[in-house]
Design a protein around this motif. Structure first.
Motif, PDB file in Angstrom:
ATOM      1  N   UNK A 191     -39.690   3.386  32.225  1.00  0.00           N
ATOM      2  CA  UNK A 191     -41.132   3.379  32.477  1.00  0.00           C
ATOM      3  C   UNK A 191     -41.875   2.860  31.255  1.00  0.00           C
ATOM      4  N   UNK A 192     -43.119   2.381  31.443  1.00  0.00           N
ATOM      5  CA  UNK A 192     -43.955   2.043  30.277  1.00  0.00           C
ATOM      6  C   UNK A 192     -44.178   3.295  29.426  1.00  0.00           C
ATOM      7  N   UNK A 193     -44.463   3.082  28.154  1.00  0.00           N
ATOM      8  CA  UNK A 193     -44.640   4.220  27.250  1.00  0.00           C
ATOM      9  C   UNK A 193     -45.762   5.139  27.712  1.00  0.00           C
ATOM     10  N   UNK A 194     -46.845   4.570  28.293  1.00  0.00           N
ATOM     11  CA  UNK A 194     -47.956   5.398  28.760  1.00  0.00           C
ATOM     12  C   UNK A 194     -47.530   6.300  29.914  1.00  0.00           C
ATOM     13  N   UNK A 195     -46.629   5.816  30.775  1.00  0.00           N
ATOM     14  CA  UNK A 195     -46.144   6.623  31.896  1.00  0.00           C
ATOM     15  C   UNK A 195     -45.235   7.738  31.392  1.00  0.00           C
ATOM     16  N   UNK A 196     -44.382   7.424  30.414  1.00  0.00           N
ATOM     17  CA  UNK A 196     -43.546   8.464  29.808  1.00  0.00           C
ATOM     18  C   UNK A 196     -44.426   9.582  29.258  1.00  0.00           C
ATOM     19  N   UNK A 197     -45.520   9.216  28.584  1.00  0.00           N
ATOM     20  CA  UNK A 197     -46.440  10.221  28.048  1.00  0.00           C
ATOM     21  C   UNK A 197     -47.045  11.065  29.162  1.00  0.00           C
ATOM     22  N   UNK A 198     -47.382  10.435  30.304  1.00  0.00           N
ATOM     23  CA  UNK A 198     -47.926  11.183  31.439  1.00  0.00           C
ATOM     24  C   UNK A 198     -46.903  12.167  31.983  1.00  0.00           C
ATOM     25  N   UNK A 199     -45.649  11.761  32.056  1.00  0.00           N
ATOM     26  CA  UNK A 199     -44.596  12.645  32.545  1.00  0.00           C
ATOM     27  C   UNK A 199     -44.459  13.864  31.637  1.00  0.00           C
ATOM     28  N   UNK A 200     -44.479  13.642  30.336  1.00  0.00           N
ATOM     29  CA  UNK A 200     -44.345  14.754  29.391  1.00  0.00           C
ATOM     30  C   UNK A 200     -45.529  15.713  29.516  1.00  0.00           C
ATOM     31  N   UNK A 201     -46.735  15.155  29.630  1.00  0.00           N
ATOM     32  CA  UNK A 201     -47.911  16.019  29.751  1.00  0.00           C
ATOM     33  C   UNK A 201     -47.876  16.816  31.053  1.00  0.00           C
ATOM     34  N   UNK A 202     -47.426  16.195  32.136  1.00  0.00           N
ATOM     35  CA  UNK A 202     -47.293  16.903  33.403  1.00  0.00           C
ATOM     36  C   UNK A 202     -46.285  18.038  33.280  1.00  0.00           C
ATOM     37  N   UNK A 203     -45.167  17.773  32.603  1.00  0.00           N
ATOM     38  CA  UNK A 203     -44.167  18.819  32.406  1.00  0.00           C
ATOM     39  C   UNK A 203     -44.742  19.976  31.597  1.00  0.00           C
ATOM     40  N   UNK A 204     -45.504  19.662  30.564  1.00  0.00           N
ATOM     41  CA  UNK A 204     -46.125  20.715  29.758  1.00  0.00           C
ATOM     42  C   UNK A 204     -47.102  21.542  30.589  1.00  0.00           C
ATOM     43  N   UNK A 205     -47.938  20.849  31.379  1.00  0.00           N
ATOM     44  CA  UNK A 205     -48.972  21.546  32.149  1.00  0.00           C
ATOM     45  C   UNK A 205     -48.387  22.421  33.247  1.00  0.00           C
ATOM     46  N   UNK A 206     -47.245  22.012  33.803  1.00  0.00           N
ATOM     47  CA  UNK A 206     -46.662  22.751  34.924  1.00  0.00           C
ATOM     48  C   UNK A 206     -45.525  23.674  34.514  1.00  0.00           C
ATOM     49  N   UNK A 207     -45.230  23.732  33.224  1.00  0.00           N
ATOM     50  CA  UNK A 207     -44.173  24.621  32.752  1.00  0.00           C
ATOM     51  C   UNK A 207     -42.771  24.116  33.006  1.00  0.00           C
ATOM     52  N   UNK A 208     -42.618  22.820  33.275  1.00  0.00           N
ATOM     53  CA  UNK A 208     -41.287  22.248  33.489  1.00  0.00           C
ATOM     54  C   UNK A 208     -40.674  21.843  32.147  1.00  0.00           C
ATOM     55  N   UNK A 209     -39.417  22.174  31.953  1.00  0.00           N
ATOM     56  CA  UNK A 209     -38.741  21.808  30.698  1.00  0.00           C
ATOM     57  C   UNK A 209     -37.946  20.509  30.820  1.00  0.00           C
ATOM     58  N   UNK A 210     -37.671  20.065  32.046  1.00  0.00           N
ATOM     59  CA  UNK A 210     -36.948  18.814  32.323  1.00  0.00           C
ATOM     60  C   UNK A 210     -35.624  18.697  31.564  1.00  0.00           C
ATOM     61  N   UNK A 211     -34.762  19.694  31.621  1.00  0.00           N
ATOM     62  CA  UNK A 211     -33.480  19.593  30.892  1.00  0.00           C
ATOM     63  C   UNK A 211     -32.570  18.507  31.439  1.00  0.00           C
ATOM     64  N   UNK A 212     -32.793  18.058  32.666  1.00  0.00           N
ATOM     65  CA  UNK A 212     -31.971  17.022  33.295  1.00  0.00           C
ATOM     66  C   UNK A 212     -32.294  15.628  32.776  1.00  0.00           C
ATOM     67  N   UNK A 213     -33.424  15.494  32.098  1.00  0.00           N
ATOM     68  CA  UNK A 213     -33.863  14.175  31.636  1.00  0.00           C
ATOM     69  C   UNK A 213     -33.286  13.909  30.249  1.00  0.00           C
ATOM     70  N   UNK A 214     -32.245  13.076  30.205  1.00  0.00           N
ATOM     71  CA  UNK A 214     -31.511  12.861  28.954  1.00  0.00           C
ATOM     72  C   UNK A 214     -31.858  11.551  28.261  1.00  0.00           C
ATOM     73  N   UNK A 215     -32.366  10.552  29.025  1.00  0.00           N
ATOM     74  CA  UNK A 215     -32.608   9.233  28.437  1.00  0.00           C
ATOM     75  C   UNK A 215     -33.942   8.684  28.943  1.00  0.00           C
TER      76      UNK A 215
END
Length: 401
Positions: A149-173
């Motif tokens: 994904x573009x860097x801005x989309x990666x940032x959106x994914x991280x912020x969504x995970x933070x806001x929803x309490x998701x740790x995303x342990x499956x996301x390795x790369x």
């Protein structure tokens, strides 16, 4: 390479004299290929059946009347990249979140690259904020291990995970492009997804992948691929693509990228470049590079507009917004209907802005103002301003509503 390039009519005058030189040529003897010359050459290649071959067209900007088109081989140099850069293996499942919109090449490229890597690809494209949480659950249940994904989309994914309490342990790369603030995204990922590796690419629409990095590298530093030769013209990157599969020889091409030659923190003794932005009155908006001059020209082509100026607000954040300020002619009503009409005309005419705005409709607006700001002067005209708030409109939208 010069002989092949000189066979194209738009480049014949540029290179013909060099073919008569008896001595071996220095690369410095060859004139710089500008972006305008490149786009004209692509136009001629499309018009002449003798020069057509299997290729992918993409748009880096421009308008429907004057598009800025690029042409790459149909494999987009993915096999050459795979020899140097291997973030994926057969055990990976990759979700491709690059925009799949009009003439966008990155989405196609990462599908091809992931398949060549032996990985399984989930070709999704853009996701809106209101559906991102549900799709993250979907991706986890499908065994996804990587995001492209573009860097801005990666940032959106991280912020969504933070806001929803998701740790995303499956996301390795995380495979990201260099458009936008990759350093800020890397810092965000390091704080909240410390086990996720970041693998980056630096690309040009005309030359394809230029450089790559690994989790051991600085996020803004890229190792140059063997078939790409990078020079600096002051702080601007010039790229010569020496691969035989190029759609036509790209010699000392003016990419528009700014930066410097450097040594990478990973310690690998290979040519490396540090990317520091884009030249000219350009702006990076929602993962796309746009020319402020194009937006201003489209606005001024409307009979109602006397002057225009682009303003980028909250640059690089989740609230990033693009505002086009217009000074209208005295007899034109400065209301939301006039501004809405100008906005629709610009979106209908620009090659890449519509895709960005479709992802976030409220991120682009046109406002009528009494005077334009002179905060940033480009070529004698105030085309682009970086600001923290949208210029105040001449009308009160809430009251008008």
């Amino acid at each position: 390479m010069l002989r092949t390039a000189a066979a194209i009519s738009s480049l014949r005058g540029k290179y013909a004299d060099l073919l008569e030189v008896a001595r071996p040529l220095d690369l410095a003897d060859v004139p710089v290929l500008t972006q305008a010359e490149y786009h004209e050459t692509v136009r001629q290649l499309l018009e002449d059946p003798r020069h057509r071959q299997g290729a992918i067209l993409s748009a880096g900007g421009g308008t429907l009347a004057h598009p800025e088109l690029s042409m790459l081989p149909d494999d987009m140099f993915a096999p050459q990249l795979l020899e140097q850069w291997r973030p994926l293996d057969g055990g990976d499942v990759v979700a491709n979140l690059f925009p799949a919109g009009r003439l966008q090449s990155a989405f196609h490229f990462f599908n091809v690259y992931a398949a060549l890597s032996g990985a399984t690809t989930v070709p999704i494209g853009h996701l809106n904020d209101d559906e991102l949480g549900q799709w993250l659950d979907f991706l986890e249940n499908r065994g996804v291990t990587a995001l492209a994904a573009p860097s801005a989309v990666i940032a959106r994914v991280v912020r969504m995970a933070m806001a929803s309490g998701r740790s995303l342990p499956w996301l390795r790369k995380l495979l990201l492009s260099s458009v936008g603030d990759v350093t800020a995204t890397a810092e965000l990922v390091a704080r909240h997804l410390p086990k996720a590796e970041i693998w980056g690419l630096y690309c040009s629409p005309a030359s394809g992948p230029i450089g790559h990095n690994t989790p051991a590298c600085s996020p803004d530093t890229f190792h140059v691929l063997p078939h790409q030769y990078v020079e600096l013209d002051e702080e601007s990157f010039l790229v010569t693509n020496t691969h035989r599969e190029s759609t036509f020889p790209l010699i000392r091409f003016q990419t528009g990228g700014l930066g410097e030659m450097t040594a990478c923190a990973c310690g690998i003794a290979e040519p490396a470049i540090r990317v520091q932005g884009h030249s000219g009155a350009s702006l990076t908006f929602r993962g796309r590079t746009l020319a402020a001059e194009e937006l201003v020209s489209l606005a001024c082509a409307e009979a109602e507009v006397a002057e225009a100026q682009a303003t980028l607000v909250n640059q690089g954040t989740a609230d990033e917004q693009l505002c086009l300020s217009v000074r209208l002619h005295p007899d034109v009503p400065a209301d939301q209907y006039t501004c809405g009409w100008i906005r629709s005309q610009i979106l209908g005419s620009h090659m890449t802005l519509r895709g960005a705005v479709d992802e976030a409709p409220e991120s682009f607006e046109v406002v009528a103002v009494e005077r334009l700001s002179g905060a940033t002067m480009v070529g004698g005209a105030p085309l682009l301003v970086i600001a923290e708030q949208v210029p105040e409109a001449l009308f009160d939208f809430e009251e008008a509503s």
